[in-house]
Motif scaffolding. Structure first.
Motif, PDB file in Angstrom:
ATOM      1  N   ASN A   1     -36.012   2.681 109.688  1.00 14.85           N
ATOM      2  CA  ASN A   1     -34.804   2.308 108.756  1.00 14.85           C
ATOM      3  C   ASN A   1     -34.879   1.722 107.535  1.00 14.85           C
ATOM      4  O   ASN A   1     -34.192   1.026 107.264  1.00 14.85           O
ATOM      5  CB  ASN A   1     -33.690   1.578 109.825  1.00 14.85           C
ATOM      6  N   PHE A   2     -36.230   2.285 106.901  1.00 14.68           N
ATOM      7  CA  PHE A   2     -36.219   1.688 105.388  1.00 14.68           C
ATOM      8  C   PHE A   2     -35.664   2.841 104.710  1.00 14.68           C
ATOM      9  O   PHE A   2     -36.150   4.015 104.921  1.00 14.68           O
ATOM     10  CB  PHE A   2     -37.774   1.485 105.156  1.00 14.68           C
ATOM     11  N   ASN A   3     -35.261   2.333 103.389  1.00 18.13           N
ATOM     12  CA  ASN A   3     -34.840   3.427 102.491  1.00 18.13           C
ATOM     13  C   ASN A   3     -35.848   3.531 101.468  1.00 18.13           C
ATOM     14  O   ASN A   3     -36.209   2.778 100.667  1.00 18.13           O
ATOM     15  CB  ASN A   3     -33.590   3.068 101.963  1.00 18.13           C
ATOM     16  N   ILE A   4     -36.421   4.847 101.111  1.00 18.29           N
ATOM     17  CA  ILE A   4     -37.194   5.326 100.194  1.00 18.29           C
ATOM     18  C   ILE A   4     -36.451   5.476  99.023  1.00 18.29           C
ATOM     19  O   ILE A   4     -35.476   6.631  98.886  1.00 18.29           O
ATOM     20  CB  ILE A   4     -38.097   6.472 100.489  1.00 18.29           C
ATOM     21  N   ALA A   5     -36.613   4.729  97.855  1.00 15.90           N
ATOM     22  CA  ALA A   5     -35.933   4.920  96.486  1.00 15.90           C
ATOM     23  C   ALA A   5     -36.785   6.126  95.709  1.00 15.90           C
ATOM     24  O   ALA A   5     -36.094   6.982  94.930  1.00 15.90           O
ATOM     25  CB  ALA A   5     -35.717   3.754  95.775  1.00 15.90           C
ATOM     26  N   SER A   6     -38.161   6.107  95.612  1.00 17.15           N
ATOM     27  CA  SER A   6     -38.968   6.931  95.082  1.00 17.15           C
ATOM     28  C   SER A   6     -40.425   7.200  95.761  1.00 17.15           C
ATOM     29  O   SER A   6     -40.746   6.256  96.400  1.00 17.15           O
ATOM     30  CB  SER A   6     -39.081   6.250  93.710  1.00 17.15           C
ATOM     31  N   LEU A   7     -40.609   8.287  95.709  1.00  9.10           N
ATOM     32  CA  LEU A   7     -41.886   8.639  96.389  1.00  9.10           C
ATOM     33  C   LEU A   7     -42.773   9.580  95.471  1.00  9.10           C
ATOM     34  O   LEU A   7     -42.206  10.711  95.041  1.00  9.10           O
ATOM     35  CB  LEU A   7     -41.865   9.279  97.623  1.00  9.10           C
ATOM     36  N   ASN A   8     -43.817   9.194  94.963  1.00  6.71           N
ATOM     37  CA  ASN A   8     -44.757  10.173  94.327  1.00  6.71           C
ATOM     38  C   ASN A   8     -46.243  10.233  94.937  1.00  6.71           C
ATOM     39  O   ASN A   8     -46.690   9.335  95.339  1.00  6.71           O
ATOM     40  CB  ASN A   8     -44.833   9.232  92.955  1.00  6.71           C
ATOM     41  N   VAL A   9     -46.705  11.424  94.899  1.00  6.59           N
ATOM     42  CA  VAL A   9     -47.931  11.641  95.239  1.00  6.59           C
ATOM     43  C   VAL A   9     -48.975  12.409  94.413  1.00  6.59           C
ATOM     44  O   VAL A   9     -48.374  13.225  93.764  1.00  6.59           O
ATOM     45  CB  VAL A   9     -47.967  12.424  96.743  1.00  6.59           C
ATOM     46  N   GLY A  10     -50.030  11.910  94.156  1.00  3.21           N
ATOM     47  CA  GLY A  10     -51.119  12.416  93.226  1.00  3.21           C
ATOM     48  C   GLY A  10     -52.545  12.374  93.819  1.00  3.21           C
ATOM     49  O   GLY A  10     -52.629  11.599  94.746  1.00  3.21           O
TER      50      GLY A  10
ATOM     51  N   VAL B   1     -49.712  14.699 106.193  1.00  2.00           N
ATOM     52  CA  VAL B   1     -49.636  13.284 105.965  1.00  2.00           C
ATOM     53  C   VAL B   1     -48.372  12.697 105.266  1.00  2.00           C
ATOM     54  O   VAL B   1     -47.741  11.569 105.786  1.00  2.00           O
ATOM     55  CB  VAL B   1     -50.852  12.973 104.929  1.00  2.00           C
ATOM     56  N   LEU B   2     -47.827  13.553 104.161  1.00  2.00           N
ATOM     57  CA  LEU B   2     -46.645  12.980 103.539  1.00  2.00           C
ATOM     58  C   LEU B   2     -45.404  12.985 104.750  1.00  2.00           C
ATOM     59  O   LEU B   2     -44.700  12.020 104.687  1.00  2.00           O
ATOM     60  CB  LEU B   2     -46.258  14.099 102.257  1.00  2.00           C
ATOM     61  N   ASN B   3     -45.474  13.955 105.592  1.00  2.00           N
ATOM     62  CA  ASN B   3     -44.415  14.030 106.674  1.00  2.00           C
ATOM     63  C   ASN B   3     -44.835  12.651 107.329  1.00  2.00           C
ATOM     64  O   ASN B   3     -43.558  12.276 107.994  1.00  2.00           O
ATOM     65  CB  ASN B   3     -44.587  15.113 107.420  1.00  2.00           C
TER      66      ASN B   3
ATOM     67  N   ARG C   1     -39.035  -2.764  96.024  1.00  2.00           N
ATOM     68  CA  ARG C   1     -40.549  -3.064  96.509  1.00  2.00           C
ATOM     69  C   ARG C   1     -41.271  -1.759  96.232  1.00  2.00           C
ATOM     70  O   ARG C   1     -41.009  -0.743  96.497  1.00  2.00           O
ATOM     71  CB  ARG C   1     -40.597  -3.723  97.728  1.00  2.00           C
ATOM     72  N   THR C   2     -42.472  -1.840  95.627  1.00  2.00           N
ATOM     73  CA  THR C   2     -43.472  -1.018  95.529  1.00  2.00           C
ATOM     74  C   THR C   2     -44.804  -0.932  96.033  1.00  2.00           C
ATOM     75  O   THR C   2     -45.317  -2.261  96.111  1.00  2.00           O
ATOM     76  CB  THR C   2     -43.814  -0.994  93.796  1.00  2.00           C
ATOM     77  N   LEU C   3     -45.018   0.161  96.794  1.00  2.00           N
ATOM     78  CA  LEU C   3     -46.221   0.082  97.642  1.00  2.00           C
ATOM     79  C   LEU C   3     -47.219   1.306  97.081  1.00  2.00           C
ATOM     80  O   LEU C   3     -46.370   2.310  97.045  1.00  2.00           O
ATOM     81  CB  LEU C   3     -45.937   0.284  99.167  1.00  2.00           C
ATOM     82  N   ILE C   4     -48.319   0.971  97.231  1.00  2.00           N
ATOM     83  CA  ILE C   4     -49.351   2.056  97.047  1.00  2.00           C
ATOM     84  C   ILE C   4     -50.075   2.148  98.108  1.00  2.00           C
ATOM     85  O   ILE C   4     -50.943   1.293  98.591  1.00  2.00           O
ATOM     86  CB  ILE C   4     -50.160   1.757  95.707  1.00  2.00           C
ATOM     87  N   ALA C   5     -50.269   3.431  98.561  1.00  2.00           N
ATOM     88  CA  ALA C   5     -51.055   3.891  99.702  1.00  2.00           C
ATOM     89  C   ALA C   5     -52.033   4.804  99.224  1.00  2.00           C
ATOM     90  O   ALA C   5     -51.988   5.936  98.799  1.00  2.00           O
ATOM     91  CB  ALA C   5     -50.263   4.707 100.720  1.00  2.00           C
ATOM     92  N   LEU C   6     -53.419   4.760  99.731  1.00  2.00           N
ATOM     93  CA  LEU C   6     -54.264   5.635  99.636  1.00  2.00           C
ATOM     94  C   LEU C   6     -54.501   6.213 101.025  1.00  2.00           C
ATOM     95  O   LEU C   6     -54.808   5.673 101.954  1.00  2.00           O
ATOM     96  CB  LEU C   6     -55.780   4.769  99.298  1.00  2.00           C
ATOM     97  N   VAL C   7     -54.251   7.684 100.905  1.00  2.00           N
ATOM     98  CA  VAL C   7     -54.252   8.495 102.227  1.00  2.00           C
ATOM     99  C   VAL C   7     -55.079   9.554 102.003  1.00  2.00           C
ATOM    100  O   VAL C   7     -55.750  10.113 101.006  1.00  2.00           O
ATOM    101  CB  VAL C   7     -52.853   8.902 102.449  1.00  2.00           C
ATOM    102  N   GLU C   8     -55.608  10.166 103.146  1.00  2.00           N
ATOM    103  CA  GLU C   8     -56.315  11.438 103.151  1.00  2.00           C
ATOM    104  C   GLU C   8     -55.846  12.479 102.632  1.00  2.00           C
ATOM    105  O   GLU C   8     -54.534  12.672 102.954  1.00  2.00           O
ATOM    106  CB  GLU C   8     -56.832  11.514 104.690  1.00  2.00           C
ATOM    107  N   ASP C   9     -56.269  13.280 102.030  1.00  2.00           N
ATOM    108  CA  ASP C   9     -55.565  14.713 101.484  1.00  2.00           C
ATOM    109  C   ASP C   9     -55.595  15.715 102.281  1.00  2.00           C
ATOM    110  O   ASP C   9     -56.389  16.751 102.519  1.00  2.00           O
ATOM    111  CB  ASP C   9     -56.452  14.964 100.282  1.00  2.00           C
ATOM    112  N   LYS C  10     -54.848  15.860 103.526  1.00  2.00           N
ATOM    113  CA  LYS C  10     -54.600  16.669 104.539  1.00  2.00           C
ATOM    114  C   LYS C  10     -53.225  16.981 104.539  1.00  2.00           C
ATOM    115  O   LYS C  10     -52.164  16.164 104.372  1.00  2.00           O
ATOM    116  CB  LYS C  10     -55.162  15.852 105.631  1.00  2.00           C
ATOM    117  N   PRO C  11     -52.889  18.159 105.425  1.00  2.00           N
ATOM    118  CA  PRO C  11     -51.529  18.730 105.681  1.00  2.00           C
ATOM    119  C   PRO C  11     -50.969  17.731 106.383  1.00  2.00           C
ATOM    120  O   PRO C  11     -51.436  17.387 107.370  1.00  2.00           O
ATOM    121  CB  PRO C  11     -51.921  20.079 106.023  1.00  2.00           C
TER     122      PRO C  11
END
Length: 88
Positions: free
Chosen positions: A27-36, A15-17, A3-13
Motif C-alpha cells: 500500500n505504498f504510492n509510487i509518484a514516479s518510476l524510471n528504469v534505465g 522484474v518491473l512487475n 522519498r527517492t529510492l534507487i534499486a539496482l536490479v537484474e535486467d530480466k523480464p
C-alpha cells in the motif's frame, strides 16, 4: 513528502512487475518510476519516487525490495546531493 529510492536490479523480464506489485501489496504510492540501463548489460537501475509522510515507510520499502530475488542493491537517496536538469 516524497522519498527517492534507487534499486539496482537484474535486467530480466518481469522484474518491473515484481517491484510494482511489492509497492501495491504494501500500500505504498509510487509518484514516479524510471528504469534505465547501466554500464553492465545484465543490470538495470530503477529510480522510484514514493509518497510517504513517515520516514519509516521508505525504510520498509527498501527492506521489502531487498527480499525480491532480482534486486541486487537498494539505496535511499532522498537527502543526497543531486544535479537536476530540465530540457525545454
Amino acid at each position: 513528502m516524497q522519498r527517492t529510492l534507487i534499486a539496482l536490479v537484474e535486467d530480466k523480464p518481469g522484474v518491473l512487475n515484481r517491484v510494482a506489485s511489492m509497492f501495491r501489496r504494501r500500500n505504498f504510492n509510487i509518484a514516479s518510476l524510471n528504469v534505465g540501463r547501466t554500464e553492465r548489460p545484465d543490470l538495470s537501475r530503477m529510480t522510484i519516487v514514493m509518497d510517504s509522510s513517515d520516514p519509516a515507510d521508505a525504510r520498509k520499502a527498501e527492506l521489502n525490495l531487498y527480499k525480491l530475488v532480482n534486486v541486487i542493491d537498494v539505496q535511499e537517496v532522498t537527502y543526497q546531493k543531486a544535479v537536476a536538469r530540465d530540457l525545454a
